[in-house]
Design a protein around this motif. Structure first.
Motif, PDB file in Angstrom:
ATOM      1  N   GLY A 159      -5.956   2.342  -3.383  1.00  0.00           N
ATOM      2  CA  GLY A 159      -4.688   2.023  -4.029  1.00  0.00           C
ATOM      3  C   GLY A 159      -4.216   3.182  -4.887  1.00  0.00           C
ATOM      4  O   GLY A 159      -4.952   4.139  -5.127  1.00  0.00           O
ATOM      5  N   GLY A 160      -2.963   3.102  -5.338  1.00  0.00           N
ATOM      6  CA  GLY A 160      -2.412   4.134  -6.197  1.00  0.00           C
ATOM      7  C   GLY A 160      -1.715   5.218  -5.406  1.00  0.00           C
ATOM      8  O   GLY A 160      -1.617   5.139  -4.175  1.00  0.00           O
ATOM      9  N   GLU A 161      -1.239   6.221  -6.126  1.00  0.00           N
ATOM     10  CA  GLU A 161      -0.473   7.284  -5.486  1.00  0.00           C
ATOM     11  C   GLU A 161      -1.003   8.649  -5.884  1.00  0.00           C
ATOM     12  O   GLU A 161      -1.476   8.843  -6.999  1.00  0.00           O
ATOM     13  CB  GLU A 161       0.996   7.199  -5.917  1.00  0.00           C
ATOM     14  CG  GLU A 161       1.770   6.103  -5.204  1.00  0.00           C
ATOM     15  CD  GLU A 161       3.247   6.123  -5.617  1.00  0.00           C
ATOM     16  OE1 GLU A 161       3.598   6.841  -6.576  1.00  0.00           O
ATOM     17  OE2 GLU A 161       4.012   5.397  -4.967  1.00  0.00           O
ATOM     18  N   ILE A 162      -0.906   9.590  -4.948  1.00  0.00           N
ATOM     19  CA  ILE A 162      -1.206  10.990  -5.269  1.00  0.00           C
ATOM     20  C   ILE A 162      -0.004  11.809  -4.814  1.00  0.00           C
ATOM     21  O   ILE A 162       0.369  11.779  -3.638  1.00  0.00           O
ATOM     22  CB  ILE A 162      -2.477  11.482  -4.556  1.00  0.00           C
ATOM     23  CG1 ILE A 162      -3.682  10.601  -4.939  1.00  0.00           C
ATOM     24  CG2 ILE A 162      -2.748  12.936  -4.909  1.00  0.00           C
ATOM     25  CD1 ILE A 162      -4.908  10.848  -4.091  1.00  0.00           C
ATOM     26  N   ILE A 163       0.625  12.491  -5.771  1.00  0.00           N
ATOM     27  CA  ILE A 163       1.784  13.312  -5.441  1.00  0.00           C
ATOM     28  C   ILE A 163       1.363  14.774  -5.533  1.00  0.00           C
ATOM     29  O   ILE A 163       0.915  15.216  -6.589  1.00  0.00           O
ATOM     30  CB  ILE A 163       2.952  13.067  -6.438  1.00  0.00           C
ATOM     31  CG1 ILE A 163       3.092  11.585  -6.780  1.00  0.00           C
ATOM     32  CG2 ILE A 163       4.246  13.681  -5.933  1.00  0.00           C
ATOM     33  CD1 ILE A 163       3.788  10.747  -5.783  1.00  0.00           C
ATOM     34  N   VAL A 164       1.487  15.495  -4.430  1.00  0.00           N
ATOM     35  CA  VAL A 164       1.165  16.918  -4.432  1.00  0.00           C
ATOM     36  C   VAL A 164       2.442  17.691  -4.128  1.00  0.00           C
ATOM     37  O   VAL A 164       3.040  17.517  -3.064  1.00  0.00           O
ATOM     38  CB  VAL A 164       0.080  17.259  -3.389  1.00  0.00           C
ATOM     39  CG1 VAL A 164      -0.197  18.752  -3.391  1.00  0.00           C
ATOM     40  CG2 VAL A 164      -1.194  16.479  -3.671  1.00  0.00           C
ATOM     41  N   GLU A 165       2.850  18.527  -5.054  1.00  0.00           N
ATOM     42  CA  GLU A 165       4.089  19.310  -4.906  1.00  0.00           C
ATOM     43  C   GLU A 165       5.237  18.437  -4.395  1.00  0.00           C
ATOM     44  O   GLU A 165       5.856  18.726  -3.379  1.00  0.00           O
ATOM     45  CB  GLU A 165       3.834  20.505  -3.974  1.00  0.00           C
ATOM     46  CG  GLU A 165       2.819  21.466  -4.560  1.00  0.00           C
ATOM     47  CD  GLU A 165       2.638  22.727  -3.725  1.00  0.00           C
ATOM     48  OE1 GLU A 165       2.570  22.601  -2.490  1.00  0.00           O
ATOM     49  OE2 GLU A 165       2.556  23.812  -4.317  1.00  0.00           O
TER      50      GLU A 165
ATOM     51  N   LYS B 183       5.280  15.723  -2.867  1.00  0.00           N
ATOM     52  CA  LYS B 183       5.072  14.896  -1.670  1.00  0.00           C
ATOM     53  C   LYS B 183       4.024  13.839  -1.968  1.00  0.00           C
ATOM     54  O   LYS B 183       2.945  14.155  -2.460  1.00  0.00           O
ATOM     55  CB  LYS B 183       4.607  15.756  -0.488  1.00  0.00           C
ATOM     56  CG  LYS B 183       5.704  16.541   0.144  1.00  0.00           C
ATOM     57  CD  LYS B 183       5.343  16.915   1.570  1.00  0.00           C
ATOM     58  CE  LYS B 183       6.249  17.995   2.103  1.00  0.00           C
ATOM     59  NZ  LYS B 183       5.837  19.364   1.702  1.00  0.00           N
ATOM     60  N   ASN B 184       4.365  12.611  -1.639  1.00  0.00           N
ATOM     61  CA  ASN B 184       3.413  11.523  -1.830  1.00  0.00           C
ATOM     62  C   ASN B 184       2.433  11.528  -0.659  1.00  0.00           C
ATOM     63  O   ASN B 184       2.760  11.110   0.439  1.00  0.00           O
ATOM     64  CB  ASN B 184       4.161  10.194  -1.894  1.00  0.00           C
ATOM     65  CG  ASN B 184       3.211   9.033  -2.151  1.00  0.00           C
ATOM     66  OD1 ASN B 184       1.986   9.194  -2.140  1.00  0.00           O
ATOM     67  ND2 ASN B 184       3.777   7.866  -2.376  1.00  0.00           N
ATOM     68  N   ILE B 185       1.225  12.010  -0.905  1.00  0.00           N
ATOM     69  CA  ILE B 185       0.303  12.180   0.226  1.00  0.00           C
ATOM     70  C   ILE B 185      -0.321  10.864   0.662  1.00  0.00           C
ATOM     71  O   ILE B 185      -0.908  10.784   1.731  1.00  0.00           O
ATOM     72  CB  ILE B 185      -0.809  13.212  -0.072  1.00  0.00           C
ATOM     73  CG1 ILE B 185      -1.750  12.729  -1.175  1.00  0.00           C
ATOM     74  CG2 ILE B 185      -0.212  14.543  -0.454  1.00  0.00           C
ATOM     75  CD1 ILE B 185      -2.998  13.595  -1.296  1.00  0.00           C
ATOM     76  N   THR B 186      -0.208   9.843  -0.174  1.00  0.00           N
ATOM     77  CA  THR B 186      -0.756   8.550   0.235  1.00  0.00           C
ATOM     78  C   THR B 186       0.217   7.810   1.148  1.00  0.00           C
ATOM     79  O   THR B 186      -0.134   6.789   1.735  1.00  0.00           O
ATOM     80  CB  THR B 186      -1.104   7.688  -0.993  1.00  0.00           C
ATOM     81  OG1 THR B 186      -0.078   7.856  -1.986  1.00  0.00           O
ATOM     82  CG2 THR B 186      -2.419   8.112  -1.592  1.00  0.00           C
ATOM     83  N   ASP B 187       1.429   8.353   1.280  1.00  0.00           N
ATOM     84  CA  ASP B 187       2.413   7.783   2.199  1.00  0.00           C
ATOM     85  C   ASP B 187       1.983   8.086   3.638  1.00  0.00           C
ATOM     86  O   ASP B 187       1.594   9.205   3.955  1.00  0.00           O
ATOM     87  CB  ASP B 187       3.777   8.440   1.899  1.00  0.00           C
ATOM     88  CG  ASP B 187       4.881   7.851   2.755  1.00  0.00           C
ATOM     89  OD1 ASP B 187       4.578   7.153   3.738  1.00  0.00           O
ATOM     90  OD2 ASP B 187       6.063   8.113   2.442  1.00  0.00           O
TER      91      ASP B 187
END
Lengths: 240, 218
Positions: free
Chosen positions: A55-61, A63-67
């Motif tokens: 769960g949760g989100e990781i945004i790299v530059e 971009k939501n990489i968990t998408d």
């Protein structure tokens, strides 16, 4: 650069990461410390999705990489990773280890990739080992090749998963020196480590993880000399 | 004594033709079985049950039944239901390929799983897809470890082709049977047949030992 929001990871009933949130700024060097099984490696491996977050989100530059729609392979090209066990490709020479990904993924010519690889080998102090096979290198040398291999993709951030834990003590220094140099050059780095001296000297910020949660984070001098949390104190008293 | 030499002299050219057929079927079916094995292996390792189950059923069905039954089934059984005609050669090739393919599936799987997980992770972390990491990094290492097993499979294939005599393919065993059915020299002929199998298989093992020395780096 990297924004982590309420990241959770569980294996069945076991919650390894519980609601972790933090932000890693460009050019920041962050060391993650904690005892074995605290979830620190899992956290790092979630950042490039070697572990799939629950769960949760990781945004790299941005971009939501968990998408599900994010091209994770493209993204990983910008995130170098160095492993505890080096994981060099044993059937390939040092040169081939370093040039494989740039040639296949970045469409560089072999010549361009080689020129760059030689530069990187010089940087990690292994100019004379280009044609050696990993089996003929010491642990410290292998790890430095692994760093060069990751750098060859020109990543925006480098992830280190206990890079010196599998090394003989006398080889730790040579790997840490390379990492220190990288930090000086302004590379964004997230490092899971047991090397407190290194963390104190190089890190901009230290995060202490225990039981899958961030217990405390802060500047190394504050966290090491003046921990505010009981669990941090207990942990540090055991290892310092 | 002179009579025995004559028997051998007379039979040898025919047996050689039979051996040729044996080798053709063995080599072609080992190649087909490698393709089958690789495909079925990735199906078995897939995260999708729809791919995993058929491959598992295939492997277990083949391993759980005698090859003789498989040969008879493909030549006589299946065509009668499906309303098709298979030549003995085609049916034999399919049977041997499917049989060896099932074992190859497990050899591929074992070989791939024997490569440390860190290799896959290192490839993926550089930005390679699963398929690219398999192709560039994992499989080349795994195949080196599998070479001895595949050579072993080739020797199995050579021996298994002798079963194809039951559907009338003129391979080495079948030719031998036809000859001693006419001249009644079963001891001489069967000895020759056995020696020809042995020499063929022993040669294969010798070649494989050299291959291993060359390719299998520990």
């Amino acid at each position: 650069m990297i924004e982590v929001k309420n990241l959770t990871k569980s294996y069945g009933e076991i919650n390894v990461l519980k609601e972790i949130s933090t932000t890693i700024a460009p050019q920041e060097v962050v060391c993650i410390i904690g005892s074995s099984g605290s979830g620190k490696s899992t956290f790092l491996r979630c950042l490039n999705l070697l572990e799939e977050p629950t769960g949760g989100e990781i945004i790299v530059e941005d971009k939501n990489i968990t998408d599900k729609n994010t091209n994770i392979n493209k993204l990983r090209q910008q995130m170098g990773m160095v492993f505890q066990q080096f994981n060099l490709f044993p059937q390939k020479t040092v040169m081939e280890n370093i040039t494989l990904a740039p040639v296949k993924l970045k469409k560089k010519t072999k010549k361009q990739a080689k020129v760059m690889a030689l530069e990187l080998l010089k940087k990690v102090g292994l100019s004379d080992k280009a044609d050696a096979y990993p089996a003929n290198l010491s642990g410290g040398q292998q790890q430095r090749v692994a760093i060069a291999r990751a750098l060859a993709m020109e990543p925006h951030v480098m992830l280190f998963d206990e890079p010196t834990s599998a090394l003989d003590p006398e080889m730790v220094g040579e790997v840490l020196r390379v990492m220190k140099q990288l930090a000086k050059e302004g590379m964004t780095m997230v490092i899971v480590t047991h090397e407190m001296g290194f963390a104190r000297e190089v890190a901009d910020r230290v995060i202490y993880i225990d039981g899958g949660r961030i217990i405390e984070e802060g500047k190394p001098q504050d966290l090491f000399s003046n921990p505010s949390h009981e669990r941090t104190k207990a942990f540090l008293s055991k290892i310092l | 004594m002179g009579a025995t030499v004559d028997v051998i002299k007379e039979a040898f050219p025919y047996l050689l033709q039979g051996l040729y057929m044996t080798i053709v079927i063995s080599v072609v079916s080992i190649i087909i079985s490698l393709v089958i094995g690789l495909i079925a292996c990735f199906m078995r390792m897939s995260k999708y049950a729809i791919l995993r189950y058929p491959a598992a059923i295939y492997v277990n069905l083949i391993r759980g039944t005698p090859i003789l039954i498989q040969i008879l089934f493909i030549y006589f059984g299946a065509p009668s239901v499906l309303d098709i005609q298979l030549s003995a050669f085609t049916a034999g090739l399919i049977a041997i390929s499917l049989n060896i393919g099932a074992y190859n599936t497990e050899i591929f799987r074992g070989g791939i799983e024997s490569i440390s997980k860190g290799q896959m992770e290192a490839g993926r972390s550089l930005g390679f897809t699963y398929a690219q990491t398999m192709g560039y990094i994992v499989l080349p290492q795994a195949v080196r470890r599998m070479i001895p097993s595949f050579v072993n499979q080739l020797t199995h294939a050579i021996k298994d082709t002798s079963m194809l005599s039951v559907i009338g393919i003129a391979e080495l065993t079948m030719v031998g049977q036809s000859i001693y059915a006419m001249n009644f020299k079963s001891f001489e002929i069967l000895s020759m047949v056995a020696i020809m199998y042995f020499v063929t298989i022993y040669t294969v093992s010798l070649i494989s030992t050299r291959l291993e020395r060359r390719f299998v780096i520990s």
